[in-house]
Motif scaffolding. Sequence first.
Motif, PDB file in Angstrom:
ATOM      1  N   MET A   1     -91.349  98.223 -23.456  1.00 40.03           N
ATOM      2  CA  MET A   1     -92.486  98.064 -22.565  1.00 40.03           C
ATOM      3  C   MET A   1     -91.988  97.463 -21.251  1.00 40.03           C
ATOM      4  SD  MET A   1     -96.047  95.955 -23.099  1.00 40.03           S
ATOM      5  CE  MET A   1     -95.325  94.592 -23.923  1.00 40.03           C
ATOM      6  N   GLU A   2     -92.218  98.142 -20.162  1.00 40.25           N
ATOM      7  CA  GLU A   2     -91.816  97.672 -18.849  1.00 40.25           C
ATOM      8  C   GLU A   2     -93.034  97.668 -17.936  1.00 40.25           C
ATOM      9  OE1 GLU A   2     -88.587  97.221 -17.390  1.00 40.25           O
ATOM     10  OE2 GLU A   2     -87.537  97.393 -19.290  1.00 40.25           O
ATOM     11  N   TYR A   3     -93.135  96.680 -17.105  1.00 39.29           N
ATOM     12  CA  TYR A   3     -94.224  96.614 -16.145  1.00 39.29           C
ATOM     13  C   TYR A   3     -93.809  95.681 -15.030  1.00 39.29           C
ATOM     14  CZ  TYR A   3     -94.922  92.702 -19.267  1.00 39.29           C
ATOM     15  OH  TYR A   3     -94.717  91.626 -20.059  1.00 39.29           O
ATOM     16  N   ASP A   4     -94.473  95.786 -13.926  1.00 36.57           N
ATOM     17  CA  ASP A   4     -94.186  94.921 -12.796  1.00 36.57           C
ATOM     18  C   ASP A   4     -94.888  93.590 -13.055  1.00 36.57           C
ATOM     19  OD1 ASP A   4     -93.749  93.695 -10.415  1.00 36.57           O
ATOM     20  OD2 ASP A   4     -94.548  95.296  -9.166  1.00 36.57           O
ATOM     21  N   PRO A   5     -94.144  92.505 -13.293  1.00 39.13           N
ATOM     22  CA  PRO A   5     -94.767  91.250 -13.701  1.00 39.13           C
ATOM     23  C   PRO A   5     -95.749  90.668 -12.695  1.00 39.13           C
ATOM     24  CG  PRO A   5     -92.418  90.954 -13.314  1.00 39.13           C
ATOM     25  CD  PRO A   5     -92.712  92.431 -13.224  1.00 39.13           C
ATOM     26  N   LYS A   6     -95.595  90.946 -11.434  1.00 41.38           N
ATOM     27  CA  LYS A   6     -96.539  90.365 -10.478  1.00 41.38           C
ATOM     28  C   LYS A   6     -97.927  90.989 -10.600  1.00 41.38           C
ATOM     29  CE  LYS A   6     -95.495  93.130  -6.388  1.00 41.38           C
ATOM     30  NZ  LYS A   6     -94.211  93.747  -6.383  1.00 41.38           N
ATOM     31  N   HIS A   7     -98.025  92.118 -11.318  1.00 40.06           N
ATOM     32  CA  HIS A   7     -99.316  92.768 -11.504  1.00 40.06           C
ATOM     33  C   HIS A   7     -99.896  92.533 -12.905  1.00 40.06           C
ATOM     34  CE1 HIS A   7     -99.058  94.680  -7.672  1.00 40.06           C
ATOM     35  NE2 HIS A   7     -97.952  95.297  -7.997  1.00 40.06           N
ATOM     36  N   THR A   8     -99.214  91.743 -13.711  1.00 46.60           N
ATOM     37  CA  THR A   8     -99.665  91.528 -15.081  1.00 46.60           C
ATOM     38  C   THR A   8     -99.517  90.053 -15.438  1.00 46.60           C
ATOM     39  OG1 THR A   8     -98.840  93.720 -15.611  1.00 46.60           O
ATOM     40  CG2 THR A   8     -99.402  92.315 -17.458  1.00 46.60           C
ATOM     41  N   SER A   9    -100.604  89.431 -15.837  1.00 48.74           N
ATOM     42  CA  SER A   9    -100.535  88.036 -16.244  1.00 48.74           C
ATOM     43  C   SER A   9     -99.825  87.923 -17.588  1.00 48.74           C
ATOM     44  CB  SER A   9    -101.937  87.439 -16.328  1.00 48.74           C
ATOM     45  OG  SER A   9    -102.623  87.990 -17.437  1.00 48.74           O
ATOM     46  N   LYS A  10     -99.342  86.734 -17.893  1.00 46.90           N
ATOM     47  CA  LYS A  10     -98.668  86.506 -19.177  1.00 46.90           C
ATOM     48  C   LYS A  10     -99.629  86.729 -20.342  1.00 46.90           C
ATOM     49  CE  LYS A  10     -95.252  83.326 -17.335  1.00 46.90           C
ATOM     50  NZ  LYS A  10     -94.750  81.963 -17.310  1.00 46.90           N
ATOM     51  N   VAL A  11    -100.867  86.346 -20.154  1.00 52.93           N
ATOM     52  CA  VAL A  11    -101.866  86.518 -21.212  1.00 52.93           C
ATOM     53  C   VAL A  11    -102.060  88.002 -21.519  1.00 52.93           C
ATOM     54  CG1 VAL A  11    -104.307  86.195 -21.793  1.00 52.93           C
ATOM     55  CG2 VAL A  11    -103.055  84.367 -20.656  1.00 52.93           C
ATOM     56  N   ASP A  18     -98.910  92.145 -28.542  1.00 55.88           N
ATOM     57  CA  ASP A  18     -99.480  91.827 -29.864  1.00 55.88           C
ATOM     58  C   ASP A  18    -100.289  92.985 -30.432  1.00 55.88           C
ATOM     59  OD1 ASP A  18     -98.337  89.339 -29.613  1.00 55.88           O
ATOM     60  OD2 ASP A  18    -100.233  88.294 -29.169  1.00 55.88           O
ATOM     61  N   ASN A  19    -100.904  93.764 -29.565  1.00 56.98           N
ATOM     62  CA  ASN A  19    -101.739  94.881 -30.017  1.00 56.98           C
ATOM     63  C   ASN A  19    -101.008  96.215 -29.973  1.00 56.98           C
ATOM     64  OD1 ASN A  19    -104.647  93.830 -30.523  1.00 56.98           O
ATOM     65  ND2 ASN A  19    -103.878  92.701 -28.761  1.00 56.98           N
ATOM     66  N   LYS A  20     -99.699  96.132 -29.761  1.00 52.06           N
ATOM     67  CA  LYS A  20     -98.827  97.311 -29.772  1.00 52.06           C
ATOM     68  C   LYS A  20     -99.325  98.429 -28.843  1.00 52.06           C
ATOM     69  CE  LYS A  20     -97.043  96.473 -34.408  1.00 52.06           C
ATOM     70  NZ  LYS A  20     -97.456  95.128 -34.621  1.00 52.06           N
ATOM     71  N   VAL A  21     -99.743  98.018 -27.642  1.00 49.88           N
ATOM     72  CA  VAL A  21    -100.181  98.976 -26.639  1.00 49.88           C
ATOM     73  C   VAL A  21     -98.954  99.444 -25.874  1.00 49.88           C
ATOM     74  CG1 VAL A  21    -101.569  99.321 -24.556  1.00 49.88           C
ATOM     75  CG2 VAL A  21    -102.446  97.906 -26.423  1.00 49.88           C
ATOM     76  N   LYS A  22     -98.740 100.747 -25.851  1.00 45.99           N
ATOM     77  CA  LYS A  22     -97.602 101.298 -25.126  1.00 45.99           C
ATOM     78  C   LYS A  22     -97.936 101.318 -23.634  1.00 45.99           C
ATOM     79  CE  LYS A  22     -94.498 105.113 -24.652  1.00 45.99           C
ATOM     80  NZ  LYS A  22     -93.818 106.215 -25.223  1.00 45.99           N
ATOM     81  N   VAL A  23     -97.084 100.707 -22.850  1.00 43.20           N
ATOM     82  CA  VAL A  23     -97.280 100.624 -21.409  1.00 43.20           C
ATOM     83  C   VAL A  23     -96.214 101.485 -20.741  1.00 43.20           C
ATOM     84  CG1 VAL A  23     -97.310  99.058 -19.421  1.00 43.20           C
ATOM     85  CG2 VAL A  23     -98.197  98.298 -21.633  1.00 43.20           C
ATOM     86  N   LEU A  24     -96.636 102.302 -19.804  1.00 42.43           N
ATOM     87  CA  LEU A  24     -95.689 103.150 -19.086  1.00 42.43           C
ATOM     88  C   LEU A  24     -94.784 102.319 -18.195  1.00 42.43           C
ATOM     89  CD1 LEU A  24     -98.069 106.009 -17.903  1.00 42.43           C
ATOM     90  CD2 LEU A  24     -96.460 106.067 -19.809  1.00 42.43           C
ATOM     91  N   GLU A  25     -93.551 102.753 -18.067  1.00 42.47           N
ATOM     92  CA  GLU A  25     -92.652 102.101 -17.120  1.00 42.47           C
ATOM     93  C   GLU A  25     -93.172 102.352 -15.720  1.00 42.47           C
ATOM     94  OE1 GLU A  25     -88.449 102.540 -17.320  1.00 42.47           O
ATOM     95  OE2 GLU A  25     -88.509 102.832 -19.484  1.00 42.47           O
ATOM     96  N   TRP A  26     -93.151 101.320 -14.920  1.00 46.37           N
ATOM     97  CA  TRP A  26     -93.616 101.457 -13.544  1.00 46.37           C
ATOM     98  C   TRP A  26     -92.760 100.555 -12.683  1.00 46.37           C
ATOM     99  CZ3 TRP A  26     -96.609 105.292 -12.225  1.00 46.37           C
ATOM    100  CH2 TRP A  26     -97.103 105.330 -10.923  1.00 46.37           C
ATOM    101  N   PRO A  27     -91.739 101.105 -12.054  1.00 44.81           N
ATOM    102  CA  PRO A  27     -90.825 100.290 -11.252  1.00 44.81           C
ATOM    103  C   PRO A  27     -91.578  99.516 -10.160  1.00 44.81           C
ATOM    104  CG  PRO A  27     -90.012 102.528 -11.485  1.00 44.81           C
ATOM    105  CD  PRO A  27     -91.400 102.517 -12.027  1.00 44.81           C
ATOM    106  N   SER A  28     -91.145  98.296  -9.908  1.00 46.74           N
ATOM    107  CA  SER A  28     -91.842  97.439  -8.961  1.00 46.74           C
ATOM    108  C   SER A  28     -91.833  97.982  -7.536  1.00 46.74           C
ATOM    109  CB  SER A  28     -91.240  96.036  -8.980  1.00 46.74           C
ATOM    110  OG  SER A  28     -89.886  96.087  -8.605  1.00 46.74           O
ATOM    111  N   GLN A  29     -90.868  98.788  -7.199  1.00 44.96           N
ATOM    112  CA  GLN A  29     -90.797  99.338  -5.847  1.00 44.96           C
ATOM    113  C   GLN A  29     -91.200 100.813  -5.808  1.00 44.96           C
ATOM    114  OE1 GLN A  29     -90.146  97.431  -3.091  1.00 44.96           O
ATOM    115  NE2 GLN A  29     -90.279  95.799  -4.594  1.00 44.96           N
ATOM    116  N   SER A  30     -92.006 101.227  -6.753  1.00 45.70           N
ATOM    117  CA  SER A  30     -92.399 102.636  -6.809  1.00 45.70           C
ATOM    118  C   SER A  30     -93.342 102.976  -5.660  1.00 45.70           C
ATOM    119  CB  SER A  30     -93.065 102.954  -8.144  1.00 45.70           C
ATOM    120  OG  SER A  30     -94.238 102.188  -8.284  1.00 45.70           O
ATOM    121  N   PRO A  31     -93.322 104.208  -5.192  1.00 39.45           N
ATOM    122  CA  PRO A  31     -94.195 104.602  -4.085  1.00 39.45           C
ATOM    123  C   PRO A  31     -95.652 104.720  -4.533  1.00 39.45           C
ATOM    124  CG  PRO A  31     -93.026 106.492  -4.940  1.00 39.45           C
ATOM    125  CD  PRO A  31     -92.487 105.290  -5.673  1.00 39.45           C
TER     126      PRO A  31
END
Length: 93
Positions: A1-11, A18-31
């Motif tokens: 699971m990869e995500y841009d941390p500035k757009h996702t809170s720790k919670v 915990d809920n096994k939600v698959k999150v798409l990779e989204w590079p932090s500098q993506s257009p």
Amino acid sequence: MEYDPKHTSKVVAKWLKDNKVKVLEWPSQSPDLNPIENLCTELKKNVRARRPTNLTQLHQLCQEEWAKIHPTYCWKLVEGYLKRLTQVKQCYS
């Protein structure tokens, strides 16, 4: 699971894991692929060029510049989506 941390809170990140939600990779500098982002950038550029000096003028200029954006410009943004998406996909494949 990869995500841009500035757009996702720790919670939220913990809940997703915990809920096994698959999150798409989204590079932090993506257009910006969403055409509305490009449209907003154009609007901001046009309003900024007119140099509003207060909120009332800013509101007025936003309305005027929005009205000037021709539907064909919007259509071109939508038409170009597949090309932008393909280019991004090639970069991250």
